[in-house]
Design an enzyme around this catalytic site. Structure first.
Site, PDB file in Angstrom:
ATOM      1  N   THR A 193      24.872  23.173  -7.936  1.00  0.00           N
ATOM      2  CA  THR A 193      25.547  22.040  -7.292  1.00  0.00           C
ATOM      3  C   THR A 193      24.736  20.757  -7.429  1.00  0.00           C
ATOM      4  O   THR A 193      23.506  20.810  -7.561  1.00  0.00           O
ATOM      5  CB  THR A 193      25.745  22.372  -5.791  1.00  0.00           C
ATOM      6  OG1 THR A 193      26.066  21.177  -5.090  1.00  0.00           O
ATOM      7  CG2 THR A 193      24.486  22.957  -5.159  1.00  0.00           C
ATOM      8  N   ASP A 194      25.434  19.623  -7.342  1.00  0.00           N
ATOM      9  CA  ASP A 194      24.726  18.333  -7.348  1.00  0.00           C
ATOM     10  C   ASP A 194      23.937  18.117  -6.058  1.00  0.00           C
ATOM     11  O   ASP A 194      23.091  17.226  -5.987  1.00  0.00           O
ATOM     12  CB  ASP A 194      25.706  17.170  -7.577  1.00  0.00           C
ATOM     13  CG  ASP A 194      26.824  17.064  -6.541  1.00  0.00           C
ATOM     14  OD1 ASP A 194      26.893  17.914  -5.624  1.00  0.00           O
ATOM     15  OD2 ASP A 194      27.634  16.125  -6.645  1.00  0.00           O
ATOM     16  N   GLU A 195      24.222  18.943  -5.030  1.00  0.00           N
ATOM     17  CA  GLU A 195      23.584  18.713  -3.728  1.00  0.00           C
ATOM     18  C   GLU A 195      22.073  18.954  -3.773  1.00  0.00           C
ATOM     19  O   GLU A 195      21.349  18.515  -2.885  1.00  0.00           O
ATOM     20  CB  GLU A 195      24.257  19.579  -2.641  1.00  0.00           C
ATOM     21  CG  GLU A 195      25.744  19.290  -2.580  1.00  0.00           C
ATOM     22  CD  GLU A 195      26.460  19.825  -1.351  1.00  0.00           C
ATOM     23  OE1 GLU A 195      25.818  20.013  -0.322  1.00  0.00           O
ATOM     24  OE2 GLU A 195      27.685  20.033  -1.442  1.00  0.00           O
ATOM     25  N   LYS A 242      20.207  26.738  -2.867  1.00  0.00           N
ATOM     26  CA  LYS A 242      20.669  26.608  -4.259  1.00  0.00           C
ATOM     27  C   LYS A 242      19.520  26.078  -5.128  1.00  0.00           C
ATOM     28  O   LYS A 242      19.334  26.521  -6.263  1.00  0.00           O
ATOM     29  CB  LYS A 242      21.874  25.674  -4.355  1.00  0.00           C
ATOM     30  CG  LYS A 242      23.157  26.198  -3.737  1.00  0.00           C
ATOM     31  CD  LYS A 242      23.701  27.454  -4.413  1.00  0.00           C
ATOM     32  CE  LYS A 242      24.250  27.197  -5.798  1.00  0.00           C
ATOM     33  NZ  LYS A 242      24.908  28.414  -6.354  1.00  0.00           N
ATOM     34  N   TYR A 253      21.871  24.971   2.808  1.00  0.00           N
ATOM     35  CA  TYR A 253      22.666  25.350   1.626  1.00  0.00           C
ATOM     36  C   TYR A 253      22.033  24.808   0.341  1.00  0.00           C
ATOM     37  O   TYR A 253      21.731  25.559  -0.586  1.00  0.00           O
ATOM     38  CB  TYR A 253      24.106  24.834   1.758  1.00  0.00           C
ATOM     39  CG  TYR A 253      24.876  24.817   0.448  1.00  0.00           C
ATOM     40  CD1 TYR A 253      25.152  26.008  -0.231  1.00  0.00           C
ATOM     41  CD2 TYR A 253      25.304  23.622  -0.129  1.00  0.00           C
ATOM     42  CE1 TYR A 253      25.847  26.000  -1.442  1.00  0.00           C
ATOM     43  CE2 TYR A 253      25.992  23.602  -1.334  1.00  0.00           C
ATOM     44  CZ  TYR A 253      26.263  24.791  -1.985  1.00  0.00           C
ATOM     45  OH  TYR A 253      26.937  24.788  -3.190  1.00  0.00           O
TER      46      TYR A 253
HETATM   47  P1  NAD Z   1      33.181  30.303  -2.324  1.00  0.00           P
HETATM   48  O1  NAD Z   1      32.442  30.317  -1.037  1.00  0.00           O
HETATM   49  O2  NAD Z   1      34.627  29.951  -2.330  1.00  0.00           O
HETATM   50  O3  NAD Z   1      33.055  31.736  -3.022  1.00  0.00           O
HETATM   51  C1  NAD Z   1      31.863  32.461  -3.077  1.00  0.00           C
HETATM   52  C2  NAD Z   1      32.192  33.876  -3.525  1.00  0.00           C
HETATM   53  O4  NAD Z   1      30.963  34.605  -3.659  1.00  0.00           O
HETATM   54  C3  NAD Z   1      33.079  34.647  -2.552  1.00  0.00           C
HETATM   55  O5  NAD Z   1      34.083  35.350  -3.256  1.00  0.00           O
HETATM   56  C4  NAD Z   1      32.110  35.620  -1.890  1.00  0.00           C
HETATM   57  O6  NAD Z   1      32.734  36.822  -1.459  1.00  0.00           O
HETATM   58  C5  NAD Z   1      31.131  35.869  -3.017  1.00  0.00           C
HETATM   59  N1  NAD Z   1      29.807  36.308  -2.546  1.00  0.00           N
HETATM   60  C6  NAD Z   1      29.064  35.753  -1.550  1.00  0.00           C
HETATM   61  N2  NAD Z   1      27.928  36.441  -1.413  1.00  0.00           N
HETATM   62  C7  NAD Z   1      27.928  37.433  -2.345  1.00  0.00           C
HETATM   63  C8  NAD Z   1      27.008  38.444  -2.715  1.00  0.00           C
HETATM   64  N3  NAD Z   1      25.839  38.605  -2.084  1.00  0.00           N
HETATM   65  N4  NAD Z   1      27.331  39.267  -3.737  1.00  0.00           N
HETATM   66  C9  NAD Z   1      28.517  39.143  -4.381  1.00  0.00           C
HETATM   67  N5  NAD Z   1      29.424  38.199  -4.067  1.00  0.00           N
HETATM   68  C10 NAD Z   1      29.133  37.351  -3.063  1.00  0.00           C
HETATM   69  O7  NAD Z   1      32.350  29.333  -3.272  1.00  0.00           O
HETATM   70  P2  NAD Z   1      32.864  28.319  -4.383  1.00  0.00           P
HETATM   71  O8  NAD Z   1      33.226  27.046  -3.744  1.00  0.00           O
HETATM   72  O9  NAD Z   1      33.815  29.027  -5.271  1.00  0.00           O
HETATM   73  O10 NAD Z   1      31.499  28.072  -5.178  1.00  0.00           O
HETATM   74  C11 NAD Z   1      31.110  28.941  -6.245  1.00  0.00           C
HETATM   75  C12 NAD Z   1      29.761  28.496  -6.782  1.00  0.00           C
HETATM   76  O11 NAD Z   1      29.847  27.152  -7.240  1.00  0.00           O
HETATM   77  C13 NAD Z   1      28.646  28.515  -5.724  1.00  0.00           C
HETATM   78  O12 NAD Z   1      27.486  28.986  -6.336  1.00  0.00           O
HETATM   79  C14 NAD Z   1      28.505  27.054  -5.316  1.00  0.00           C
HETATM   80  O13 NAD Z   1      27.176  26.782  -4.918  1.00  0.00           O
HETATM   81  C15 NAD Z   1      28.853  26.358  -6.613  1.00  0.00           C
HETATM   82  N6  NAD Z   1      29.436  25.003  -6.468  1.00  0.00           N
HETATM   83  C16 NAD Z   1      30.522  24.808  -5.658  1.00  0.00           C
HETATM   84  C17 NAD Z   1      31.089  23.538  -5.580  1.00  0.00           C
HETATM   85  C18 NAD Z   1      32.317  23.271  -4.733  1.00  0.00           C
HETATM   86  O14 NAD Z   1      32.744  22.118  -4.614  1.00  0.00           O
HETATM   87  N7  NAD Z   1      32.948  24.287  -4.149  1.00  0.00           N
HETATM   88  C19 NAD Z   1      30.548  22.490  -6.311  1.00  0.00           C
HETATM   89  C20 NAD Z   1      29.439  22.738  -7.133  1.00  0.00           C
HETATM   90  C21 NAD Z   1      28.898  24.011  -7.209  1.00  0.00           C
HETATM   91  P1  TYD Z   2      32.905  19.690   2.226  1.00  0.00           P
HETATM   92  O1  TYD Z   2      34.275  19.942   1.695  1.00  0.00           O
HETATM   93  O2  TYD Z   2      32.401  20.573   3.322  1.00  0.00           O
HETATM   94  O3  TYD Z   2      31.908  19.666   0.985  1.00  0.00           O
HETATM   95  P2  TYD Z   2      30.331  19.229   0.900  1.00  0.00           P
HETATM   96  O4  TYD Z   2      29.776  19.159   2.258  1.00  0.00           O
HETATM   97  O5  TYD Z   2      29.741  20.343   0.103  1.00  0.00           O
HETATM   98  O6  TYD Z   2      30.315  17.921   0.180  1.00  0.00           O
HETATM   99  O7  TYD Z   2      32.867  18.205   2.774  1.00  0.00           O
HETATM  100  C1  TYD Z   2      33.160  17.097   1.955  1.00  0.00           C
HETATM  101  C2  TYD Z   2      32.852  15.839   2.754  1.00  0.00           C
HETATM  102  O8  TYD Z   2      33.806  15.751   3.824  1.00  0.00           O
HETATM  103  C3  TYD Z   2      31.494  15.854   3.414  1.00  0.00           C
HETATM  104  O9  TYD Z   2      30.955  14.519   3.399  1.00  0.00           O
HETATM  105  C4  TYD Z   2      31.775  16.275   4.848  1.00  0.00           C
HETATM  106  C5  TYD Z   2      33.152  15.716   5.093  1.00  0.00           C
HETATM  107  N1  TYD Z   2      34.009  16.477   6.022  1.00  0.00           N
HETATM  108  C6  TYD Z   2      34.657  15.829   7.094  1.00  0.00           C
HETATM  109  O10 TYD Z   2      34.515  14.609   7.274  1.00  0.00           O
HETATM  110  N2  TYD Z   2      35.465  16.566   7.893  1.00  0.00           N
HETATM  111  C7  TYD Z   2      35.648  17.920   7.724  1.00  0.00           C
HETATM  112  O11 TYD Z   2      36.377  18.559   8.526  1.00  0.00           O
HETATM  113  C8  TYD Z   2      34.984  18.572   6.622  1.00  0.00           C
HETATM  114  C9  TYD Z   2      35.155  20.053   6.394  1.00  0.00           C
HETATM  115  C10 TYD Z   2      34.187  17.803   5.801  1.00  0.00           C
END
Ligand code: NAD
Ligand code: TYD
Length: 372
Positions: free
Chosen positions: A134-136, A164, A160
């Protein structure tokens, strides 16, 4: 023909990636390993069921013997590691699972890959361990700072992002020390189908449909760089095809929005769609537009998230230059597709909201006794 282990494939991005891959690379083997935490959802993988090239395994990335067995028996040559705890708010309330999965779990996955691909039965075979990050990990930007590049120093601010960041370093070290063929991608905020409704966009959408408050943390001026999930999947595909091992690639949408602007945009879109479709208004009688009101009347400012990062933005110049990466979806088209998907898939999110999505699948598998 590639043979992939997709960890976390029942989650939001993982499930989209599985469908993307089976569509774009028919004939490749796709084995999903997912422990089905609250964020994993078998309903998100339903379109893959019945495909002979797809297999689901219920298990943990931290289970090294299981991963070694899968890599060997399936002759897998690629791992795409999505599995993670992914929600910042949950990491603030309880960081432990983030350490267990994101750090220790990823390390066990690396050990399994090393044991098979470098030391064991698959020794010498071409392989790739792709780690999805992630960019975070880069921390927070002020409004005038340039976007994050691959050389921006790590400065994670939440449990988090710190977990990562630790996993990214472990992945890097397995390349540098042992020669494991790794790549890492750091991506901005994704949106699209199958996203768990605790994240901003699906939460706001579903709350609008129910006429519930739309919680805006702090002043609503935090900025995120939003990317349609299929563009993330394509970026990973390009890295697997053209990326150099040991390298990191940033993937982003070039699409910065404040949270309040995102929520206001969604309100306008929902008002327009409900206003133009009497059937929608009848299906969701509590949505403001069903009674001629505006959805932005639901906006409610709430207490800010602790340590809330102000701005994320990605400089994807390296991915563009080396991989030919460019997002295909504009925000306007991507958000309409996303809204249309949630409207067409009400049973999916209703089951998530009432918790039945897990109970049903686990009961079928384990005869009624929940096993998590
Ligand atoms: P998500 O929370 O929707 O899904 C995570 C999945 O991993 C779930 O299906 C969960 O059951 C599985 N999981 C968790 N722990 C596990 C374990 N110990 N063994 C096997 N499976 C396990 O997450 P997401 O939003 O789909 O993100 C996927 C990846 O992308 C993550 O690594 C996250 O850090 C990264 N990412 C997400 C975003 C975003 O905007 N959602 C952006 C950049 C990077
Ligand atoms: P989120 O979807 O949780 O992603 P991330 O924290 O990984 O960026 O949140 C996106 C942005 O929205 C973040 O700045 C937090 C804000 N946010 C709210 O303002 N209200 C909400 O209920 C949620 C879930 C997030």
């Amino acid at each position: 023909m590639a043979r992939l282990l997709v960890t976390g494939g029942a989650g939001f991005i993982g499930a989209n990636f599985v469908h993307y891959w089976l569509r774009r690379h028919p004939g490749d083997r796709v084995v999903v390993l997912d422990s089905l935490t609250y964020a994993g959802n078998m309903a998100s993988l339903a379109p893959a069921e019945g495909n002979p090239h797809y297999r689901f395994v219920h298990g943990d990335i931290g289970d090294q013997p299981l991963v070694e067995q899968l890599l060997s028996e399936e002759g897998l040559d690629t791992i795409v590691n999505f599995a993670a705890e992914s929600h910042v708010d949950r990491s603030i309330a309880g960081p432990d699972p983030f350490i267990d999965t994101n750090i220790v779990g990823t390390h066990n996955l690396l050990k399994a890959a090393k044991a098979i691909w470098l030391d064991g039965s698959g020794k010498g075979q071409p392989h790739r361990f792709h780690h999805v990050s992630t960019d975070e990990v880069y921390g927070s930007l002020s409004p005038d700072e340039p976007p994050f590049s691959e050389t921006t120093p790590y400065a994670p601010n939440s449990p988090y992002s710190a977990s990562k960041a630790a996993s990214d370093h472990l992945v890097r070290s397995y390349h540098h020390t042992y020669g494991l063929a790794v790549t890492t991608s750091n991506c901005s905020n994704n949106y699209g189908p199958y996203q768990f409704p605790e994240k901003l966009i699906p939460l706001v959408l579903i709350n609008i449909l129910h006429g519930k408050p739309l919680p805006i943390y702090g002043d609503g001026l935090n900025i995120r760089d939003w990317l349609y999930v299929d563009d993330h999947c394509r970026g990973i595909d390009l890295i697997l095809e053209k990326g150099k091992t040991g390298e990191v690639y940033n993937i982003g949408g070039n699409n910065e929005w404040t949270n309040i602007d995102i929520v206001t945009h969604l309100c306008g879109l929902m008002d327009e769609m409900v206003g133009a479709d009497a059937a929608l208004a009848a299906r969701f009688p509590h949505t403001p537009a069903a009674t001629g009101k505006r959805s932005d009347s639901l906006i409610t400012y709430v207490r800010d998230r602790a340590g809330h990062d102000r701005r994320y933005a990605i400089d994807a110049a390296k991915s563009r230059a080396e991989l030919g990466y460019e997002p295909a979806e504009s925000f306007q088209t991507g958000i309409r597709k996303t809204v249309a998907w949630y409207l067409a898939n009400e049973p999916w999110w209703r089951a998530v909201l009432d918790g039945s999505y897990h109970r049903e699948w686990l009961a079928q598998q384990y005869g009624g006794g929940e096993k998590e």
